[in-house]
Write a protein that holds these residues in place. Structure first.
Motif, PDB file in Angstrom:
ATOM      1  N   ALA D 187      -3.574 -12.654   2.312  1.00  0.00           N
ATOM      2  CA  ALA D 187      -3.491 -11.214   2.608  1.00  0.00           C
ATOM      3  C   ALA D 187      -2.055 -10.702   2.684  1.00  0.00           C
ATOM      4  N   LEU D 188      -1.116 -11.602   2.888  1.00  0.00           N
ATOM      5  CA  LEU D 188       0.279 -11.178   3.076  1.00  0.00           C
ATOM      6  C   LEU D 188       0.973 -10.912   1.742  1.00  0.00           C
ATOM      7  N   ALA D 189       1.880  -9.950   1.757  1.00  0.00           N
ATOM      8  CA  ALA D 189       2.817  -9.774   0.657  1.00  0.00           C
ATOM      9  C   ALA D 189       3.840 -10.903   0.711  1.00  0.00           C
ATOM     10  N   PRO D 190       4.535 -11.170  -0.396  1.00  0.00           N
ATOM     11  CA  PRO D 190       5.623 -12.150  -0.326  1.00  0.00           C
ATOM     12  C   PRO D 190       6.630 -11.735   0.745  1.00  0.00           C
ATOM     13  N   GLY D 191       7.063 -12.699   1.529  1.00  0.00           N
ATOM     14  CA  GLY D 191       8.005 -12.395   2.610  1.00  0.00           C
ATOM     15  C   GLY D 191       7.335 -11.931   3.888  1.00  0.00           C
ATOM     16  N   GLY D 192       6.011 -11.787   3.855  1.00  0.00           N
ATOM     17  CA  GLY D 192       5.285 -11.339   5.049  1.00  0.00           C
ATOM     18  C   GLY D 192       5.104 -12.465   6.055  1.00  0.00           C
ATOM     19  N   PHE D 193       4.861 -12.098   7.295  1.00  0.00           N
ATOM     20  CA  PHE D 193       4.765 -13.070   8.392  1.00  0.00           C
ATOM     21  C   PHE D 193       3.378 -13.056   9.038  1.00  0.00           C
TER      22      PHE D 193
END
Lengths: 256, 256, 256, 256
Positions: D187-193
């Motif tokens: 579910a996260l974008a690249p660089g997401g936490f």
């Protein structure tokens, strides 16, 4: 060498699941906690650690730990916690055989800890300027079976000084310990330590500055935090409850 | 009663501003730190606390505190900190006159702390399965002048057990203390304590569960944090440097 | 609504196992860390989060977190830690849309944190009396791509005051914040907060007393400790390394 | 640009010495705390920060801080503390404009914190498998005036996953966060936490191991301790009361 009870010793009466009860190995009937009365005359000279039947229930009778003694102190005011007591004694160089002056006596909790730690060859002189505190402290030390190692004296050491010499340690649990440091230095043997316990950083700051200006060496200042751990069904975590603060400790050494 | 040196005692040689030097009150020349050599034969039977001239400089010679002794331990590995040592001894019920079993001996730092605290009437038996650790621990205990209170034994208590009885305390500084708890319970006198020191929560959790399942009472688990305080020109604050973790302590009591 | 790069944005260039590199989405060649140079002109108006090939290696290019921005601050002096920055912003009521005055600018780390948190609708005015600090802070805020939210002003707020009104928050990272509190109160909107960060107890005490005497409400004083956890092969434990102290936080609210 | 009330905004009604009262800028009479009722219709489109007369007493009416909003959350169960909320949002990369998924909704305290922090350009999707928790969380978010930034969805993300993509952050306040990490990564974008909050060491350990094995980068694990400070007549000291533990935080980054 088997450990046997001597008349006047403090003992712990314990059955599984109940709190430890502090008793005296003494002649005659004594009241025990809120639970009743017991006569332990028959235990004098008997081996430590035996099983006793009391009110139809089996109890063990053994020597108290320092923790037992501190838990049994009847307190007028706030008493020092075990974590602070043991660390303060460490900083102040208190150990078996030490000769220690303490001020003030307060409720006697710290007196009990010192008297326990110096052992039968050591001695504590506990000063307080208030008669009521001395009486309370004396009663607590007697209940702990440690009276023969402690001398109580009514004296305001801030104004009258500590009229002893050659001490291993001076332990100060006073609002203004800096007033006693010159006198403490004179009372200490070379290499002896003074240790202080104060609640605020302002007191700590003033104490440390006084220790330095009076030429004490190895000056230390710190606090000790105890964090309980809970091991439960769901796993392990620190306890939710914690004392956020008790007091700051400081110490310095004579001739160092 | 004046305190006098006996042959074999450990002493501290100190001048202001220099670190304490651990020496032996012994016959013949001994090397002292990296600073040279000294002959303290003449101090035997002399009063403790005198001033000594060495290499043209005046030193005080006094009895070591526990802090001096711990600072003098030569370490192979990580040693227990003073904050943990004194609190572990408190939890384990170690005091003057106690009879204690310890495993492992490690570098002997905890052995020194126990031997100091039990005083001349107490005794420590220190077990390790490794000869090299026993040798290091023995050397450190000898340097601390406490050899007469300590017996070292090569033995793997996890598999062979503790073949002693009636102990006041069992102190375990082992990776898997749970393997020794059944044996520790048998070795303890009624009311005696086992105390453990382990770095991880996983070890702590397993230790506490074992203490409970084996019927130990008064089970406690905690950690002790020490926070230094800096009193400087600009004011007072906690020290920037702090040990974030050393180890977790646990304890339980037999017959309780 | 797809997130696309705009000229002037800050970005993070990252490949697994390497530290994040802070870059600008800008026309022309820029130097990147100590690793070389890159031209990101082609990314303007492109979607955020794409993969980029640079020097034959694949990198991701995404928006920086506050953590990325704080880690990229070039520091002259000690900068506030993230734990203190986020808690101070919380106490000072800083959030999206807030209008904030800050003094001093210092190296700009706290400025970056405030500017990030107020979002595009908020604004920060950062005061410092030193030109060199203002220049360093401005450079750090530019590198973070947040210049359009920050006004830097050379001014000694302790003597000249804060010539703004209706502010959400005043954030003070100064040695003597009490000198600015009267001015801060005038600059705040009703319900606005002042938040302070100071290293010593003495500064904290004086700040809290001034907050109270000036009629600030909801006065708070605290410190935040961060304790890392190590999950290793042998189990889990707190990290051995820890910052023992950074600073104390205080806050008060106008009209409350 | 002057800050004016819009219909539906949350406001704080405050007079000196009384706790802040959370109100809505809305048409018609509303009940306020346990204190009575008020009609704030007249404030719509008026400047924020004005003085209001209510029941003959003067009150200020201003925008709520995050602290005000968290203090106003009606709680079914334990809610996350402010110290943990702000640090978790920091670790999870939540800031103005962020798109965030949260599970579980719980009582909505963390939802409120996230919704506050993402500002008007951000969005939160809050998942819970329990209807009652969703209802409670929705009510709390509505009272905070943040409903337009939050979507509530009944869904068990542990079994059904997070059916969103391109998120800035995934925030997990669940007993078994490791079950959601694969889905969170997708579910996260690249660089997401992803950021997690769990009470026990055991949960933390399992979460960190899962983060690593799933290829998350920049994995962090820590706890945040808040220690209050008391500034009193007699001096300054840490507060006696302190939360010994709340929870452990962990985080990891996608594509990193």
């Amino acid at each position: 060498m088997e450990d046997r009870w001597r008349e006047g010793d403090a003992g712990i009466l314990k059955r599984p699941g109940s709190p430890p009860l502090l008793v005296r190995i003494a002649r005659g009937v004594q009241s025990v906690g809120e639970e009743g009365a017991i006569d332990l005359s028959g235990e004098i000279d008997q081996p430590v650690g035996r099983s006793i039947t009391w009110s139809g229930t089996s109890y063990l009778l053994f020597r108290p730990s320092l923790g037992d003694l501190l838990a049994s102190v009847r307190r007028g005011a706030q008493i020092v916690t075990a974590k602070d007591a043991v660390h303060l004694l460490y900083l102040a160089g208190v150990g078996p055989g030490a000769t220690v002056a303490e001020a003030g006596a307060g409720s006697g909790a710290l007196t009990v800890a010192i008297a326990f730690s110096v052992g039968p060859q050591g001695h504590v002189t506990s000063f307080d300027r208030r008669k009521d505190f001395l009486a309370a402290a004396r009663a607590n030390v007697e209940r702990a079976g440690l009276s023969d190692r402690v001398t109580f004296r009514e004296r305001d050491v801030a104004t009258e000084g500590i009229d002893l010499t050659g001490l291993t340690s001076v332990v100060l649990d006073l609002a203004e310990p800096w007033n006693v440091l010159t006198s403490a230095r004179e009372a200490l043997a070379p290499g002896g330590f003074v240790g202080t316990y104060t609640p605020t950083y302002n007191q700590l700051e003033r104490t440390v500055r006084a220790l330095r200006s009076l030429g004490f060496g190895e000056v230390r200042a710190l606090e000790v935090l105890e964090r309980g751990l809970h091991v439960g069904e769901g796993g392990t975590r620190p306890e939710f409850e914690m004392l956020g603060h008790t007091g700051f400790l400081a110490s310095g050494r004579k001739g160092s």
